[in-house]
Scaffold this active site. Structure first.
Site, short mmCIF file in Angstrom:
data_model
loop_
_atom_site.label_atom_id
_atom_site.label_comp_id
_atom_site.label_asym_id
_atom_site.label_seq_id
_atom_site.Cartn_x
_atom_site.Cartn_y
_atom_site.Cartn_z
N ARG A 1 -28.54 16.24 20.82
CA ARG A 1 -27.94 14.90 20.68
C ARG A 1 -27.53 14.30 22.02
O ARG A 1 -27.54 13.08 22.18
CB ARG A 1 -26.74 14.95 19.72
CG ARG A 1 -27.16 14.91 18.25
CD ARG A 1 -25.98 14.95 17.32
NE ARG A 1 -26.35 14.52 15.98
CZ ARG A 1 -25.53 14.51 14.94
NH1 ARG A 1 -24.29 14.92 15.08
NH2 ARG A 1 -25.94 14.09 13.77
N LYS B 1 -24.03 19.42 1.95
CA LYS B 1 -23.17 18.24 1.73
C LYS B 1 -23.58 17.49 0.46
O LYS B 1 -24.01 16.34 0.51
CB LYS B 1 -23.24 17.30 2.95
CG LYS B 1 -22.48 17.78 4.18
CD LYS B 1 -22.52 16.70 5.25
CE LYS B 1 -21.94 17.19 6.58
NZ LYS B 1 -22.21 16.25 7.67
N GLY C 1 -29.17 15.89 11.65
CA GLY C 1 -28.13 15.85 12.65
C GLY C 1 -28.33 17.00 13.59
O GLY C 1 -29.39 17.17 14.19
N GLY D 1 -26.93 12.66 7.46
CA GLY D 1 -26.47 11.70 6.45
C GLY D 1 -26.88 10.28 6.81
O GLY D 1 -27.26 9.48 5.95
C1 3PG Z 1 -23.12 14.18 11.55
O1 3PG Z 1 -23.23 15.20 12.22
O2 3PG Z 1 -23.52 14.10 10.39
C2 3PG Z 1 -22.53 12.95 12.20
O3 3PG Z 1 -22.13 13.22 13.50
C3 3PG Z 1 -21.41 12.36 11.38
O4 3PG Z 1 -20.38 13.29 11.23
P1 3PG Z 1 -19.41 13.18 9.96
O5 3PG Z 1 -20.25 13.60 8.77
O6 3PG Z 1 -18.28 14.12 10.23
O7 3PG Z 1 -18.97 11.75 9.84
MG MG Z 2 -23.71 17.07 10.44
#
Ligand code: 3PG
Ligand code: MG
Length: 412
Positions: A57, A217, A369, A392
């Site tokens: 990233r 998630k 991510g 996400g």
């Molecule tokens: C991720 O890794 O999905 C993003 O950086 C967003 O992080 P978060 O889900 O804690 O908002």
């Molecule tokens: Mg993540």
């Protein structure tokens, strides 16, 4: 597909087409020399013992940072790390600042408590040969609350707002959305690349269009799955999210990770799927071990999971079935691991899917991510058409055709 579904689908495609995804980028700012840029980046990356594990990233944001440096701009970077509730030294961005400094051969000054007058002056007078990084922006509750005063304060230290945090653009926070009310706002080069690449499957997907979703998630992904069933021809599941769907179907999942609060919603998704042209595919077999992962693991059919074990990966039959889907597909999007990939014994499913996708003829997009890019087999990753820095965020972009953090940027 029935008439109503067709109309519904058409309506959705129409909506996507009407969203202006062309945003002004940093290349549209005519004079950057001496200007201060508030650059929001997604440096939410894995740390182990205070060390950066995977810097993908950061590396993906370098084109934006280098461009701004080249044009003589002063840069103030903001990012979150993890999900702190208040101040947490374990989630300091210091290791990230160090890695960035190493990558660009420039001093990166980490500044905390940035409303304090001393810190504020330091930021305002940042030297052009160094970069300022604000300490983890989620240490301050104004960020996630998208507090207007907090956003205004952030804006007061810069001339322009640049959003390069595609991975966080689905969050309505002060540093991703609120700040844009107070500054001329532009997309960074990573943001604009992500929008361009992810618009391809949205606008004109070649079919069959396959989406593979794994990871844990579940609450975040479940609504997206329903929407993706309008866009794609097949959605195949793995990881903990598949356990929740199998539980919704009525099968015992033993001691596996299941989001029981989401089971009802998974049932609704099943029910709705019967009315759609697309298919939702679940694993045929799974790899199990005991909860402590001490017993020898083995593969077993999805409907024979004993009460005292847990699922940690997809099994070989599922791998073969998903490989066939991958072979047939012309567009493939993948998000989230198929099993507990942190444990070397349960990476087989994820590695195999990656290998198949790397060898596919289809347009291939992999997101996740920070997670999927941690996979060891980097040579496979090179064969993927686009590796999204969003997990996400990528899925939500596919669902909605835009994201809050993109919406607020100036139209091109
Ligand atoms: C991720 O890794 O999905 C993003 O950086 C967003 O992080 P978060 O889900 O804690 O908002
Ligand atoms: Mg993540």
């Amino acid at each position: 597909m029935g008439l109503y579904q067709s109309l519904d689908r058409l309506g959705k495609l129409y909506r996507w087409k009407n969203i202006n995804m062309k945003k002004k980028t940093i290349k549209n700012i005519s004079n950057l020399k001496g200007k201060s840029i508030f650059l929001t980046a997604d440096f939410n990356i894995s740390l182990r013992n205070g060390q950066v594990v995977n810097d993908a990233r950061i590396v993906e944001t370098l084109p934006t940072i280098k461009y701004l440096i080249e044009k003589g701009a002063r840069i103030i970077i903001a990012s979150h790390l993890g999900r702190p509730t208040g101040y947490d030294p374990k989630l300091s961005l210091r290791p990230v600042a160090k890695r960035l400094s190493h990558l660009i051969s420039k001093k990166v000054r980490l500044i905390d408590k940035f409303w304090d007058k001393k810190a504020f002056d330091k930021i305002k007078n940042v030297f052009s040969d160094e970069i300022v990084m604000l300490e983890n922006i989620r240490f301050y509750k104004g960020e996630e609350e998208n507090n207007r005063e907090f956003a205004k304060h952030l804006a007061s230290i810069a001339d322009f707002f640049v959003n390069d945090a595609f991975g966080t653009a689905h969050r309505v926070h002060a540093s991703t959305v609120g700040i844009a009310e107070f500054l001329p706002s532009f997309a960074g080069l990573l943001m604009s690349k992500e929008i361009e690449m992810l618009s391809v499957p949205l606008e004109k997907p070649k079919r069959p269009f396959l989406v593979i979703i794994g990871g844990a998630k579940t609450p975040e992904k479940i609504a997206v799955i329903e929407k993706l069933l309008d866009l794609a021809d097949t959605v195949a599941l793995g990881g903990a999210i598949a356990n929740t769907f199998l539980a919704a179907w009525g099968f015992g999942m033993g001691r596996s990770l299941v989001d029981y609060e989401m089971v009802e919603m998974a049932r609704v998704v099943f029910w709705k799927t019967t009315k759609k042209h697309s298919a939702l595919i679940l694993p045929q077999d799974v790899v199990i071990s005991d909860k402590e992962r001490k017993t020898r693991h083995k593969a077993i059919d999805y409907d024979k999971v004993p009460h005292n074990v847990a699922i940690y990966d997809i099994g070989p039959k599922t791998c073969n079935q998903y490989a066939e889907l991958i072979n047939e597909a012309k567009t493939i999007i993948w998000n989230g691991p198929m099993g507990l990939y942190e444990d070397a014994r349960f990476t087989k499913g994820t590695d195999y899917i990656l290998k198949c996708i790397a060898g596919a003829k289809a347009l291939t997009i992999v997101g996740g991510g920070d997670t999927l890019t941690s996979i060891k087999t980097q040579s496979y990753l090179k064969k993927i058409d686009h590796i999204s820095t969003g997990g996400g965020a990528m899925l939500t972009f596919l669902e909605k055709g835009t994201l809050p953090g993109i919406e607020v940027l100036q139209d091109a």
